[in-house]
Design a protein around this motif. Structure first.
Motif, PDB file in Angstrom:
ATOM      1  N   LEU A 217       0.816  -1.083  -0.102  1.00  0.00           N
ATOM      2  CA  LEU A 217      -0.183  -0.256  -0.115  1.00  0.00           C
ATOM      3  C   LEU A 217       0.855   1.305   0.040  1.00  0.00           C
ATOM      4  O   LEU A 217       0.398   2.223  -0.195  1.00  0.00           O
ATOM      5  N   HIS A 218       2.118   1.107   0.305  1.00  0.00           N
ATOM      6  CA  HIS A 218       2.971   2.485   0.543  1.00  0.00           C
ATOM      7  C   HIS A 218       4.288   2.381  -0.668  1.00  0.00           C
ATOM      8  O   HIS A 218       4.601   3.496  -0.988  1.00  0.00           O
ATOM      9  N   PHE A 219       4.815   1.367  -0.707  1.00  0.00           N
ATOM     10  CA  PHE A 219       5.952   0.917  -1.747  1.00  0.00           C
ATOM     11  C   PHE A 219       5.795   1.562  -3.111  1.00  0.00           C
ATOM     12  O   PHE A 219       4.822   1.178  -3.720  1.00  0.00           O
ATOM     13  N   GLY A 220       6.733   2.722  -3.266  1.00  0.00           N
ATOM     14  CA  GLY A 220       6.355   3.261  -4.580  1.00  0.00           C
ATOM     15  C   GLY A 220       4.946   4.226  -4.887  1.00  0.00           C
ATOM     16  O   GLY A 220       4.674   4.446  -5.993  1.00  0.00           O
ATOM     17  N   ARG A 221       4.424   4.528  -3.819  1.00  0.00           N
ATOM     18  CA  ARG A 221       3.254   5.142  -4.043  1.00  0.00           C
ATOM     19  C   ARG A 221       3.226   6.689  -4.016  1.00  0.00           C
ATOM     20  O   ARG A 221       4.209   7.115  -3.288  1.00  0.00           O
ATOM     21  N   ARG A 222       2.613   7.280  -4.865  1.00  0.00           N
ATOM     22  CA  ARG A 222       2.834   8.799  -4.683  1.00  0.00           C
ATOM     23  C   ARG A 222       1.285   9.344  -4.498  1.00  0.00           C
ATOM     24  O   ARG A 222       0.351   8.607  -5.508  1.00  0.00           O
TER      25      ARG A 222
ATOM     26  N   ALA B  99      -5.318  11.733  -5.415  1.00  0.00           N
ATOM     27  CA  ALA B  99      -4.992  10.905  -6.754  1.00  0.00           C
ATOM     28  C   ALA B  99      -3.715  10.055  -6.253  1.00  0.00           C
ATOM     29  O   ALA B  99      -2.810  10.690  -6.292  1.00  0.00           O
ATOM     30  N   ALA B 100      -3.954   8.831  -6.195  1.00  0.00           N
ATOM     31  CA  ALA B 100      -2.786   8.141  -5.727  1.00  0.00           C
ATOM     32  C   ALA B 100      -2.490   7.169  -6.985  1.00  0.00           C
ATOM     33  O   ALA B 100      -3.259   6.640  -7.783  1.00  0.00           O
ATOM     34  N   SER B 101      -0.911   6.800  -7.002  1.00  0.00           N
ATOM     35  CA  SER B 101      -0.395   6.079  -8.113  1.00  0.00           C
ATOM     36  C   SER B 101       0.578   5.234  -7.442  1.00  0.00           C
ATOM     37  O   SER B 101       1.178   5.808  -6.310  1.00  0.00           O
ATOM     38  N   SER B 102       0.820   4.058  -7.728  1.00  0.00           N
ATOM     39  CA  SER B 102       1.865   3.153  -7.427  1.00  0.00           C
ATOM     40  C   SER B 102       2.731   2.410  -8.410  1.00  0.00           C
ATOM     41  O   SER B 102       2.004   1.996  -9.389  1.00  0.00           O
ATOM     42  N   GLU B 103       3.929   2.109  -8.111  1.00  0.00           N
ATOM     43  CA  GLU B 103       4.741   1.581  -8.778  1.00  0.00           C
ATOM     44  C   GLU B 103       4.337  -0.139  -9.024  1.00  0.00           C
ATOM     45  O   GLU B 103       4.322  -0.646 -10.022  1.00  0.00           O
ATOM     46  N   ILE B 104       4.024  -0.775  -7.934  1.00  0.00           N
ATOM     47  CA  ILE B 104       3.581  -2.258  -7.882  1.00  0.00           C
ATOM     48  C   ILE B 104       2.235  -2.329  -7.689  1.00  0.00           C
ATOM     49  O   ILE B 104       1.978  -3.603  -7.997  1.00  0.00           O
ATOM     50  N   MET B 105       1.242  -1.636  -7.455  1.00  0.00           N
ATOM     51  CA  MET B 105      -0.212  -1.810  -7.347  1.00  0.00           C
ATOM     52  C   MET B 105      -1.088  -0.859  -8.349  1.00  0.00           C
ATOM     53  O   MET B 105      -1.233   0.217  -7.752  1.00  0.00           O
ATOM     54  N   PRO B 106      -1.016  -1.338  -9.587  1.00  0.00           N
ATOM     55  CA  PRO B 106      -1.599  -0.450 -10.492  1.00  0.00           C
ATOM     56  C   PRO B 106      -3.057   0.048  -9.940  1.00  0.00           C
ATOM     57  O   PRO B 106      -3.636   1.184 -10.660  1.00  0.00           O
TER      58      PRO B 106
ATOM     59  N   ILE C  69      -4.306   0.750  -7.017  1.00  0.00           N
ATOM     60  CA  ILE C  69      -4.097   1.652  -5.739  1.00  0.00           C
ATOM     61  C   ILE C  69      -5.204   2.696  -5.716  1.00  0.00           C
ATOM     62  O   ILE C  69      -5.784   3.170  -4.783  1.00  0.00           O
ATOM     63  N   ASP C  70      -5.456   3.210  -7.007  1.00  0.00           N
ATOM     64  CA  ASP C  70      -6.673   4.394  -6.909  1.00  0.00           C
ATOM     65  C   ASP C  70      -7.864   3.983  -6.515  1.00  0.00           C
ATOM     66  O   ASP C  70      -8.593   4.843  -5.823  1.00  0.00           O
TER      67      ASP C  70
END
Length: 96
Positions: free
Chosen positions: A33-38, A68-75, A77-78
């Motif tokens: 939920l947090h790794f690579g999240r913006r 608006a959230a985005s993530s490297e490993i969890m597409p 996440i939004d």
């Protein structure tokens, strides 16, 4: 932005915008939920103050906030972390 409007009652209108960015720094992809999240957070607020009588004014507020959230490993996440929030209020303030 602030402006003064002379109508039936002297009125002040304030419009504001706030933007916040957060890049999470979780060190392992186990924290999906947090790794690579913006996160991009936006807040728009509109307030009015109208003088009713000397010493009293009516305050109205409307707010819209969204993320608006985005993530490297969890597409997707939004679907979990995005939101839109609204708030409205009114009150009477005393000033001197």
């Amino acid at each position: 932005i602030s402006m003064h409007v002379s109508a039936l009652f002297p009125t002040t209108i304030k419009l504001s915008y706030d933007y916040g960015f957060r890049s999470y720094s979780a060190s392992t992809s186990d924290d999906s939920l947090h790794f690579g999240r913006r996160d991009h957070r936006h807040l728009v607020t509109l307030m009015t103050y109208s003088r009713i009588i000397a010493g009293f004014r009516l305050k109205l507020i409307v707010m819209r906030q969204w993320r608006a959230a985005s993530s490297e490993i969890m597409p997707d996440i939004d679907e979990i972390k995005d939101y839109v929030r609204y708030k409205a209020g009114a009150g009477v303030e005393f000033y001197y």
